[in-house]
Design an enzyme around this catalytic site. Structure first.
Site: not given
Length: 710
Positions: A561, A647, A682
């Site tokens: 991320s 995501d 995610h």
């Protein structure tokens, strides 16, 4: 597999061509090469070319563009083809890691009212089953069987399970596609049947009213922003839910809900990464007018709990490391300091129990838990090691006899303690079992300090198997995050043993952007100081070389991320340092994402990164480091990039565009792989064994690439 990939490359889409300059030695299959399509825009006098803009499906969040899907499928097929020769290694790593997991693991039962609650895995199951039994004695009951609910689904995630105060109902949030839009259902716990569906776009954790007849919940809008809190009365149509609060003033703010520890108040908060505002309503009268505690003030954060008829407030209004204040519910904006802010003590959370205010803190970068009586007497809980991570864990009751804690260190498996304040003793309730065997005496951990280029002292937590030689030839796996004030704790991981047992040292760089050394440590890695984060990471790597842990080219790195953004930046700036790079769901198209107000998180992210739409300086600064924008013609290390089609946090096209541009620009023959989970978001795959398989793939990639370079 070879034939399938060839068909994809040659017949599926004109948007994909064969890249004959980038062949894997193990498969001789050409990597997909995405077509470049002219696209540009102007901002602040700059013209930005973005030839891979087309990889963002313009119908998002629905993704059905054939060219886009065919490219992603081709990349996945290429990933599978490349990894196929390493199947035995992946399987070995997976079995090692699986062997360290207790298949029928269970949590320590936790008392909540008249019941004891816990979860357990059945042998072989990917998901938990949740149980309870009466404190007074009696048979156990199944509250929720995740494994049964996940059957036949590619993805399943339990977002919340909240039992009503009367113990009869459960409010359950479930995401079954990775989009983080949760379905909220009410379940009759006596029958196991769902009796109502409240919303299909819930998020967070719902809160029950005091009489168990209503539930307060939050919803996301089309842009995946938690924008309102609503009240649903059981038995009424879901469409009649009353909106208690909706954030309309600031499109970057998100709405959240919680309940005070004494269960008397429901809090409704709104805010972003720097500013907050909180209201409350009695849990016994949820339709009463909301009481605003203090109006929003830019860069002021505060959170609230309640006990003994008072509000207990944690705020950074006059000290960067937060202070504790009290206020009456009648005059909630009049705050009286109880514990002043401190340069050394960073107060991270506050919970007001009947007998104590319990504070989780970080002192000189080390976790602490402080118990403060309401008469001012206080003490910290002693822990057995010099370096560790510790926190409150699962304390649902207002007046517990003991406080439940989670604890671990780089060499000590996850441990559950109960701290008994009357005796001052820690009671060990559970230590993570490693079925295949683990001897902590065979491993060593240390904390070193590396001086960054601007003089900042950056801590690094390191673990290795004894016998690791600091001769400048070792291999290091270096991990970090560095954003949003999120610290990476020096905790235990049984997966990591597969690296340590193969001669690696595993290091965590506590770089600026996290709050490892206090809230200022976070502030010094955001906005116009963002590059401190990247510099710290590179300087830590060089410091480990200087301290003879390793050498350039023997360092494997991983981040996800915002940590994936970190991977992208340092791959651009210092490619020669890295033997392999694993970038999970990487936030790498920073400049474009921060200019797209239609994306789920963009407005709320401006306080973290800056607003390049209105601020030319922010535009230039972000552009100077944005990994996608800074890809250039040079040699890059071997790289594994992952993403998720569903995501909502880092949209799939960020890793896709970055991979495409890297393939175009890089001048080396090193491996570049991308894997997009087509049915996940995610966090990657949801089952515990599926997640382990992805860890095994990443480790296999690292081992084969770093070893190959020697």
């Amino acid at each position: 597999m070879r034939l399938a990939l060839a068909l994809l490359l040659t017949t599926a889409s004109p948007a994909i061509a064969q890249d004959q300059t980038n062949l894997t030695t193990s498969t001789n299959i050409a990597a997909p090469k995405a077509e470049k399509r002219p696209y540009s825009y102007e901002r602040h006098g700059f013209t930005v070319e973005d030839p891979y803009f087309w990889l963002k499906d313009q119908g998002y969040p629905k993704v059905d563009d054939a060219d886009v899907l065919n490219y992603l499928k081709a990349e996945n097929a290429y990933f599978e083809a490349h990894m196929k020769p390493h199947t035995a290694l992946v399987d070995t790593l997976f079995e090692e890691m699986k062997g360290r997991v207790k298949e029928d693991d269970s949590s320590v039962p936790q008392k909540d009212g008249d019941w004891l609650y816990w979860w357990a895995y059945r042998p072989g199951a990917q998901y938990r089953t949740w149980y309870r039994r009466p404190v007074a004695g009696g048979a156990e009951q199944v509250v929720l069987d995740e494994a049964a609910e996940a059957a036949g689904k590619e993805y399943y995630r339990l977002g919340a399970l909240q039992v009503s105060p009367d113990g009869k109902l459960g409010a359950i949030l479930v995401d079954d596609d990775g989009s983080e839009r949760f379905k909220l259902r009410i379940r009759d716990l006596s029958t196991g049947k769902d009796v109502e569906t409240v919303t299909d776009v819930g998020i967070g954790s719902p809160v029950w009213t005091a009489d168990s007849k209503g539930v307060v919940f939050t919803e996301v809008n089309d842009n995946w922003r938690s924008y309102r809190a609503r009240l649903h009365w059981l038995g009424k149509p879901a469409a009649e839910a009353k909106t208690l609060y909706e954030e309309t003033e600031n499109k970057g703010f998100s709405v959240g809900i919680s309940k005070s520890q004494d269960e008397g108040l429901i809090f409704i908060s709104t805010g972003d990464n720097t500013t907050s505002e909180v209201r409350f309503v009695p849990a016994s009268a949820p339709e009463a007018p909301l009481t605003l505690i203090a109006p929003r003030k830019e860069n002021r954060q505060y959170s609230v709990d309640a006990a003994h008829g008072k509000l207990w407030i944690l705020t950074n209004d006059d000290h960067v490391n937060f202070r504790v204040a009290e206020a009456s519910t009648m005059k909630p904006a009049e705050w009286k300091t109880v514990i002043p802010g401190s340069d050394r003590v960073y107060i991270r959370s506050l919970t007001s129990f009947r007998d104590h205010i319990v504070l989780t803190e970080r002192v000189d970068g080390l976790d602490q838990v402080r118990l403060r009586q309401y008469d001012g007497k206080e003490h910290r809980i002693p822990f057995p090691e010099a370096s560790y991570t510790a926190s409150l864990s699962g304390n649902p009751e207002y007046a517990p006899a003991a406080y439940r804690l989670s604890y671990s260190s780089m060499v000590t498996p996850a441990t559950v303690f109960d701290f008994h304040p009357k005796t001052g003793k820690l009671e060990t309730l559970k230590v993570q079992e490693v079925p295949s065997g683990y001897d902590p005496s065979q491993y060593a951990t240390e904390r070193v300090i590396v001086t960054a280029r601007d003089g900042a002292k950056v801590p690094v937590s390191i673990v290795y198997k004894k016998g690791f030689e600091k001769n400048g030839e070792g291999k290091v796996f270096l991990y970090s995050y560095g954003a949003y004030g999120i610290a990476i704790p020096p905790s235990f991981s049984s997966n990591r043993l597969s690296l340590l047992d193969r001669g690696y040292a595993y290091a965590i760089a506590h770089i600026r952007g996290g709050d490892d050394l206090g809230y200022q440590w976070f502030l010094d890695g955001k906005l116009t100081k963002r590059t401190n984060t990247f510099n710290d990471f590179v300087d830590v790597a060089k410091g480990l070389v200087d301290q003879k842990f390793t050498k350039a080219g023997n360092i494997a790195i991983q981040g996800g991320s915002a940590g994936g953004e970190l991977m992208g930046v340092v791959a651009n700036t210092d490619p020669e340092l890295w033997g392999a790079v694993v970038a999970d769901v990487p936030f790498v198209d920073v400049l474009n994402t921060m200019q797209d107000e239609s994306l789920p998180l963009t407005p709320g992210e401006w306080p973290e990164w800056g607003n390049p739409i209105t601020d030319k300086a922010a535009f230039e600064y972000i552009r100077s480091y944005s990994p996608y924008d800074q890809v250039k013609a040079q040699n890059y290390p071997p790289m594994l990039i992952t993403g998720g089609l569903n995501d909502p946090r880092v949209t799939y096209w960020e890793p896709a565009k970055w991979t495409a541009k890297l393939r175009e620009m890089k001048t080396d023959d090193n491996t570049l792989l991308m894997k997009i989970n087509m049915g996940a978001g995610h966090g990657g795959k949801s089952g515990r064994w599926d997640r382990l398989k992805e860890v095994a793939e990443a480790y296999a990639f690292v081992l084969t690439q770093v070893d190959k370079a020697e």
